[in-house]
Write an enzyme that holds these catalytic residues in place. Structure first.
Site, short mmCIF file in Angstrom:
data_model
loop_
_atom_site.label_atom_id
_atom_site.label_comp_id
_atom_site.label_asym_id
_atom_site.label_seq_id
_atom_site.Cartn_x
_atom_site.Cartn_y
_atom_site.Cartn_z
N ASP A 50 0.82 -1.21 0.00
CA ASP A 50 0.00 0.00 0.00
C ASP A 50 0.86 1.26 0.00
O ASP A 50 0.47 2.28 -0.57
CB ASP A 50 -0.99 0.00 1.17
N GLU A 91 -0.14 10.76 5.45
CA GLU A 91 -0.21 9.32 5.26
C GLU A 91 1.15 8.72 4.90
O GLU A 91 1.51 7.64 5.39
CB GLU A 91 -1.22 9.05 4.14
N GLU A 143 -11.07 6.15 -2.77
CA GLU A 143 -11.12 6.60 -1.38
C GLU A 143 -12.28 5.95 -0.63
O GLU A 143 -12.14 5.53 0.53
CB GLU A 143 -11.28 8.13 -1.32
N GLU A 213 -9.43 -3.04 -6.43
CA GLU A 213 -9.37 -3.07 -4.95
C GLU A 213 -9.45 -4.51 -4.44
O GLU A 213 -8.74 -4.87 -3.50
CB GLU A 213 -10.48 -2.20 -4.34
#
Ligand SMILES: Cc1ncc(CNC=O)c(N)n1
Length: 226
Positions: A50, A91, A143, A213
């Site tokens: 990620d 992040e 998101e 995803e």
């Protein structure tokens, strides 16, 4: 006669494609975080992958910001997207801090195929030929999947391992929820006035995000897939 509110485009998609969407937001990896059965080596694999994805997501976010300045009819879109970019800055630092906590070496992570494909998909979306409504649809969907997945982990009755609480809060917190809601409102406003061609194109990209995803979560299993 009672007036019934017309469904927005995203409402229509989320009900039409609810099974696919659930596949992404209720993936076994997410359910394992929620119920505490998560394998820590899977979590570490996800963390490293990620981080690579988020680094590719930053230029994509920048391209959305540029498109919004050139193509949006509403000045406030820029502020919503800029807010998203500000949290991406936090992040990146958060990933570095988590990686050190979990002893994951970010410099030696090799991107897996599903990740390479997803980053390539983002790169294609950065093209100036992709209309703002189409690009912002993909951005919202990316998101929203994380927001809905991690917010589900935090719902009552969870048994999240204490070490993973911060991860769930990063994307499951109320502020990130409100941000995703603002993105969704932008998408609905843009598509309300768009041609059928653009709406159909945006729907295809929405479904592609959902598929990417699922493939991304699947990587946490560690079985190299094609
Ligand atoms: C694969 C994937 N999808 C969505 C997000 C959430 N956006 C930015 O953090 C993410 N981090 N990773």
């Amino acid at each position: 006669m009672e007036e019934t509110a017309k469904k927005t485009v995203t409402e229509t998609w989320l009900s039409k494609h609810r099974f696919q969407y659930k596949g992404a937001t209720r993936h076994p990896f997410i359910l394992s975080i929620r119920n505490g059965s998560v394998n820590f080596s899977s979590f570490k694999r996800w963390l490293g992958q990620d981080y690579i994805f988020v680094r590719s997501f930053v230029p994509f976010a920048a391209s959305i910001l540029m498109k919004s300045c050139k193509e949006s009819s509403d000045e406030s879109d820029m502020e919503v997207i800029l807010g998203g970019m500000a949290s991406l800055n936090d992040e990146i630092n958060w990933f570095k801090q988590q990686a050190s906590k979990f002893h994951v070496s970010l410099t030696s992570v090799v991107p897996q195929n599903a990740n390479v494909r997803y980053c390539k998909f983002l790169e294609n979306l950065m093209s100036s030929e992709i209309e703002y409504p189409v690009a912002i649809t993909a951005f919202w969907a990316i998101e929203a999947v994380y927001q809905e997945s991690f917010a589900h982990c935090l719902e009552e009755g969870n048994k999240i391992p204490q070490e993973l609480q911060a991860t769930c809060e990063r994307w499951g917190n109320a502020g990130f929820g409100a941000y995703c809601r603002s993105l969704r409102d932008i998408v609905d406003r843009c598509l309300q006035n768009a041609s059928q061609e653009v709406i159909s194109k945006a729907e295809v990209f929405f479904l592609s995000v959902v598929e990417h995803e699922v493939e991304f979560w699947n990587m946490s299993n560690g079985e190299a897939s094609v």
